[in-house]
Structure formats: C-alpha cells, structure tokens
Design a protein around this motif. Structure first.
Motif, PDB file in Angstrom:
ATOM      1  N   GLY A  10       0.801  -1.229   0.000  1.00 16.61           N
ATOM      2  CA  GLY A  10       0.000   0.000   0.000  1.00 16.61           C
ATOM      3  C   GLY A  10       0.826   1.268   0.000  1.00 16.61           C
ATOM      4  O   GLY A  10       0.515   2.198   0.735  1.00 16.61           O
ATOM      5  N   LEU A  11       1.867   1.305  -0.811  1.00 10.34           N
ATOM      6  CA  LEU A  11       2.716   2.503  -0.839  1.00 10.34           C
ATOM      7  C   LEU A  11       2.244   3.489  -1.897  1.00 10.34           C
ATOM      8  O   LEU A  11       2.392   4.688  -1.759  1.00 10.34           O
ATOM      9  CB  LEU A  11       4.171   2.103  -1.137  1.00 10.34           C
ATOM     10  CG  LEU A  11       4.792   1.132  -0.137  1.00 10.34           C
ATOM     11  CD1 LEU A  11       6.188   0.726  -0.584  1.00 10.34           C
ATOM     12  CD2 LEU A  11       4.840   1.764   1.244  1.00 10.34           C
ATOM     13  N   GLN A  12       1.658   2.981  -2.958  1.00 11.23           N
ATOM     14  CA  GLN A  12       1.246   3.824  -4.082  1.00 11.23           C
ATOM     15  C   GLN A  12       0.449   2.960  -5.053  1.00 11.23           C
ATOM     16  O   GLN A  12       0.619   1.745  -5.061  1.00 11.23           O
ATOM     17  CB  GLN A  12       2.519   4.348  -4.785  1.00 11.23           C
ATOM     18  CG  GLN A  12       2.327   5.515  -5.731  1.00 11.23           C
ATOM     19  CD  GLN A  12       2.461   5.065  -7.181  1.00 11.23           C
ATOM     20  OE1 GLN A  12       2.942   3.990  -7.464  1.00 11.23           O
ATOM     21  NE2 GLN A  12       2.014   5.911  -8.090  1.00 11.23           N
ATOM     22  N   THR A  52       8.845   3.426 -10.687  1.00  4.75           N
ATOM     23  CA  THR A  52       9.997   4.179 -10.166  1.00  4.75           C
ATOM     24  C   THR A  52       9.642   4.811  -8.813  1.00  4.75           C
ATOM     25  O   THR A  52      10.447   4.798  -7.885  1.00  4.75           O
ATOM     26  CB  THR A  52      10.454   5.271 -11.160  1.00  4.75           C
ATOM     27  OG1 THR A  52       9.299   5.951 -11.636  1.00  4.75           O
ATOM     28  CG2 THR A  52      11.198   4.687 -12.325  1.00  4.75           C
ATOM     29  N   THR A  53       8.436   5.332  -8.706  1.00  2.00           N
ATOM     30  CA  THR A  53       7.982   5.909  -7.436  1.00  2.00           C
ATOM     31  C   THR A  53       7.876   4.809  -6.386  1.00  2.00           C
ATOM     32  O   THR A  53       8.320   4.970  -5.243  1.00  2.00           O
ATOM     33  CB  THR A  53       6.581   6.552  -7.610  1.00  2.00           C
ATOM     34  OG1 THR A  53       6.645   7.417  -8.724  1.00  2.00           O
ATOM     35  CG2 THR A  53       6.156   7.310  -6.386  1.00  2.00           C
ATOM     36  N   ARG A  55       9.480   2.045  -6.224  1.00  2.00           N
ATOM     37  CA  ARG A  55      10.823   1.615  -5.808  1.00  2.00           C
ATOM     38  C   ARG A  55      11.374   2.557  -4.729  1.00  2.00           C
ATOM     39  O   ARG A  55      11.933   2.116  -3.728  1.00  2.00           O
ATOM     40  CB  ARG A  55      11.756   1.584  -7.021  1.00  2.00           C
ATOM     41  CG  ARG A  55      13.232   1.456  -6.682  1.00  2.00           C
ATOM     42  CD  ARG A  55      13.521   0.102  -6.010  1.00  2.00           C
ATOM     43  NE  ARG A  55      14.867   0.013  -5.512  1.00  2.00           N
ATOM     44  CZ  ARG A  55      15.891  -0.489  -6.201  1.00  2.00           C
ATOM     45  NH1 ARG A  55      15.722  -0.946  -7.417  1.00  2.00           N
ATOM     46  NH2 ARG A  55      17.086  -0.554  -5.655  1.00  2.00           N
ATOM     47  N   LYS A  56      11.190   3.867  -4.956  1.00  2.00           N
ATOM     48  CA  LYS A  56      11.684   4.843  -3.962  1.00  2.00           C
ATOM     49  C   LYS A  56      11.010   4.624  -2.616  1.00  2.00           C
ATOM     50  O   LYS A  56      11.657   4.655  -1.577  1.00  2.00           O
ATOM     51  CB  LYS A  56      11.406   6.275  -4.443  1.00  2.00           C
ATOM     52  CG  LYS A  56      12.396   6.724  -5.496  1.00  2.00           C
ATOM     53  CD  LYS A  56      12.212   8.186  -5.844  1.00  2.00           C
ATOM     54  CE  LYS A  56      12.921   8.464  -7.174  1.00  2.00           C
ATOM     55  NZ  LYS A  56      12.112   9.215  -8.104  1.00  2.00           N
ATOM     56  N   LEU A  57       9.709   4.379  -2.659  1.00  2.00           N
ATOM     57  CA  LEU A  57       8.972   4.193  -1.405  1.00  2.00           C
ATOM     58  C   LEU A  57       9.344   2.863  -0.745  1.00  2.00           C
ATOM     59  O   LEU A  57       9.388   2.757   0.482  1.00  2.00           O
ATOM     60  CB  LEU A  57       7.471   4.288  -1.656  1.00  2.00           C
ATOM     61  CG  LEU A  57       7.012   5.672  -2.153  1.00  2.00           C
ATOM     62  CD1 LEU A  57       5.537   5.654  -2.549  1.00  2.00           C
ATOM     63  CD2 LEU A  57       7.246   6.744  -1.101  1.00  2.00           C
ATOM     64  N   ILE A  58       9.642   1.865  -1.564  1.00  2.00           N
ATOM     65  CA  ILE A  58      10.090   0.563  -1.032  1.00  2.00           C
ATOM     66  C   ILE A  58      11.374   0.772  -0.224  1.00  2.00           C
ATOM     67  O   ILE A  58      11.541   0.234   0.875  1.00  2.00           O
ATOM     68  CB  ILE A  58      10.282  -0.456  -2.183  1.00  2.00           C
ATOM     69  CG1 ILE A  58       8.913  -0.975  -2.630  1.00  2.00           C
ATOM     70  CG2 ILE A  58      11.192  -1.615  -1.773  1.00  2.00           C
ATOM     71  CD1 ILE A  58       8.936  -1.864  -3.865  1.00  2.00           C
ATOM     72  N   GLU A  59      12.270   1.571  -0.765  1.00  2.00           N
ATOM     73  CA  GLU A  59      13.524   1.863  -0.041  1.00  2.00           C
ATOM     74  C   GLU A  59      13.214   2.677   1.212  1.00  2.00           C
ATOM     75  O   GLU A  59      13.668   2.355   2.305  1.00  2.00           O
ATOM     76  CB  GLU A  59      14.491   2.694  -0.913  1.00  2.00           C
ATOM     77  CG  GLU A  59      14.890   2.044  -2.220  1.00  2.00           C
ATOM     78  CD  GLU A  59      15.983   1.002  -2.067  1.00  2.00           C
ATOM     79  OE1 GLU A  59      16.485   0.791  -0.952  1.00  2.00           O
ATOM     80  OE2 GLU A  59      16.315   0.375  -3.104  1.00  2.00           O
ATOM     81  N   ALA A  97      17.032  -2.770 -12.781  1.00  3.09           N
ATOM     82  CA  ALA A  97      15.943  -3.626 -12.305  1.00  3.09           C
ATOM     83  C   ALA A  97      15.767  -3.447 -10.801  1.00  3.09           C
ATOM     84  O   ALA A  97      16.646  -2.919 -10.121  1.00  3.09           O
ATOM     85  CB  ALA A  97      16.235  -5.072 -12.642  1.00  3.09           C
ATOM     86  N   HIS A  98      14.612  -3.896 -10.278  1.00  4.99           N
ATOM     87  CA  HIS A  98      14.285  -3.630  -8.877  1.00  4.99           C
ATOM     88  C   HIS A  98      14.450  -4.877  -8.000  1.00  4.99           C
ATOM     89  O   HIS A  98      15.555  -5.206  -7.622  1.00  4.99           O
ATOM     90  CB  HIS A  98      12.885  -3.026  -8.792  1.00  4.99           C
ATOM     91  CG  HIS A  98      12.734  -1.798  -9.654  1.00  4.99           C
ATOM     92  ND1 HIS A  98      13.420  -0.648  -9.416  1.00  4.99           N
ATOM     93  CD2 HIS A  98      12.004  -1.571 -10.781  1.00  4.99           C
ATOM     94  CE1 HIS A  98      13.124   0.262 -10.336  1.00  4.99           C
ATOM     95  NE2 HIS A  98      12.264  -0.280 -11.181  1.00  4.99           N
ATOM     96  N   LEU A  99      13.361  -5.609  -7.739  1.00  7.34           N
ATOM     97  CA  LEU A  99      13.460  -6.725  -6.786  1.00  7.34           C
ATOM     98  C   LEU A  99      14.126  -7.965  -7.389  1.00  7.34           C
ATOM     99  O   LEU A  99      14.645  -8.811  -6.669  1.00  7.34           O
ATOM    100  CB  LEU A  99      12.066  -7.072  -6.254  1.00  7.34           C
ATOM    101  CG  LEU A  99      11.417  -5.969  -5.411  1.00  7.34           C
ATOM    102  CD1 LEU A  99       9.922  -6.256  -5.226  1.00  7.34           C
ATOM    103  CD2 LEU A  99      12.091  -5.852  -4.055  1.00  7.34           C
TER     104      LEU A  99
END
Ligand code: GLN
Length: 198
Positions: A10-12, A52-53, A55-59, A97-99
């Motif tokens: 639930g970050l975005q 991209t957003t 990913r930033k919130l995941i960090e 890449a992300h995860l």
C-alpha cells in the motif's frame, strides 16, 4: 478453515481496487504499509502504479530486503503492471531492475503512445472464457526463461506469466468486475499453504 489473508502493498497505486477484489473472492484483504505486516499475510499483491515511485517508497519504508525474504520463503506474489516491472530480473533499455525475483526481461510503457490505455479480450491459460484486460501505460515481457509459464499474450507479446510462486500480468485485473484472475492467484496461495502444512 480460517480465511486466507492477502496483502496489497500500500505505498502507491491501485490498492483499494485490489482489496475489494480480494474481499469479493472470500479472503481477508490487508493494506501493507509496514514490513512487519508481511509476516501476517499468506500472499502479496504488488499493484499497478508507477514503478519508479514505488521503488523509492520501497527503499524509504524499509521494504526492499523484507520483500526479497518474502519471496525466498516462496510466499506467493502477484505483480500487476508496475508490480510486474518491480519483480523482473531485467528491464530493457538498460534501466536498473528492482526486486529481481522473476526470470523475465520487461519493457516498460511498451505499447507506445497510441496505446496509452486500451482494453483487449484475451484468452488466459486456465480460464474457460476470455478475460477483458485493461492496459494502462502497460509493460510487456520481452524475454522469458524456459521455466516461466506463459499464460497470455497480446499481439505476440507476453502479458501474463507465472514462475513458481510468482504471477504477473501487464494489465490491471482489479479494474474489472471479473475476479477470475485474482482467483488464479488465490489458488496459488491455497496450494502454498497446503504445502507448508504438510
Ligand atoms: N499502470 C501501470 O502500472 C503503469 C506502469 C508504469 N508504466 C511503470 O512502468 O511503472
């Protein structure tokens, strides 16, 4: 038997729509805003939105390692649209890449400007009747490893696939009244619970 608990990151993005589908399908839906909540859920949906957003919130909220751990425990994950971008091992056009959980190469915003958003009726492996799929600035899978099961294609591009405990769609199944796609995921969650219980 107690109800399955399905989380939605639930970050975005399209969070409540997924929660509604989860609840309509007879499971408990939980909006996951803190990494600790990952312990309380049986499966997790990574919704559409802006990768991209996200990913930033995941960090920022300390989700990166906990999400990798979640997958390592083979807990089911369902990535829709931006969620599919997040789980890909590789992104085209040398984006980072992300995860990196699924052996696919994903191209972002892959259908071009003429097709920013559109609907297509698609045959889906495992469903008797086609599914009306909503695409919004959608990605597709450009390349998949052999062990990735292709579930659906559109104009010769892979738009739904499965690898072990991970399911992805390039489209937004939560934006229709049709819950058959989420039910495929819920089945995966049920099976994984049974395996753990044995
Ligand atoms: N609807 C969506 O989730 C769009 C995904 C977006 N194009 C991304 O790459 O993040």
């Amino acid at each position: 038997m107690s109800r399955l608990v399905i989380g939605v990151l639930g970050l975005q993005g399209a969070v409540t729509e997924h929660i509604n589908q989860v609840e309509t399908s007879g499971c408990n839906g939980v909006i996951v805003k803190k990494p600790e909540q990952l312990k309380e859920i049986d499966g997790l949906i990574l919704p559409g939105g802006e990768s991209t957003t996200m990913r930033k919130l995941i960090e920022r909220y300390g989700f990166f390692e906990p999400l990798k751990q979640f997958s390592k425990q083979r807990k089911p994950l369902f990535g829709t649209c931006a969620g599919m971008v997040l789980v890909a091992k590789e992104l085209s056009a040398s984006s980072e890449a992300h995860l990196q959980l699924m052996d696919v190469r994903v191209k972002r915003n892959a259908f071009g400007r003429q097709k920013e958003s559109f609907e297509a009726v698609l045959p889906i492996k495992g469903l008797d009747l086609p599914f009306s799929a909503v695409f919004i600035r959608a990605p597709y899978i450009e390349k998949a490893a052999q062990h990735v099961e292709i579930i659906s294609t559109y104009e010769n591009h892979i738009v739904a696939a499965k690898q072990d405990h991970i399911l992805v769609t390039a489209f937004h199944p939560e934006l229709t009244n049709d819950t058959r796609m989420i039910e495929i995921f819920i089945d995966m969650v049920k099976k994984s619970k049974n395996t753990v219980a044995l």
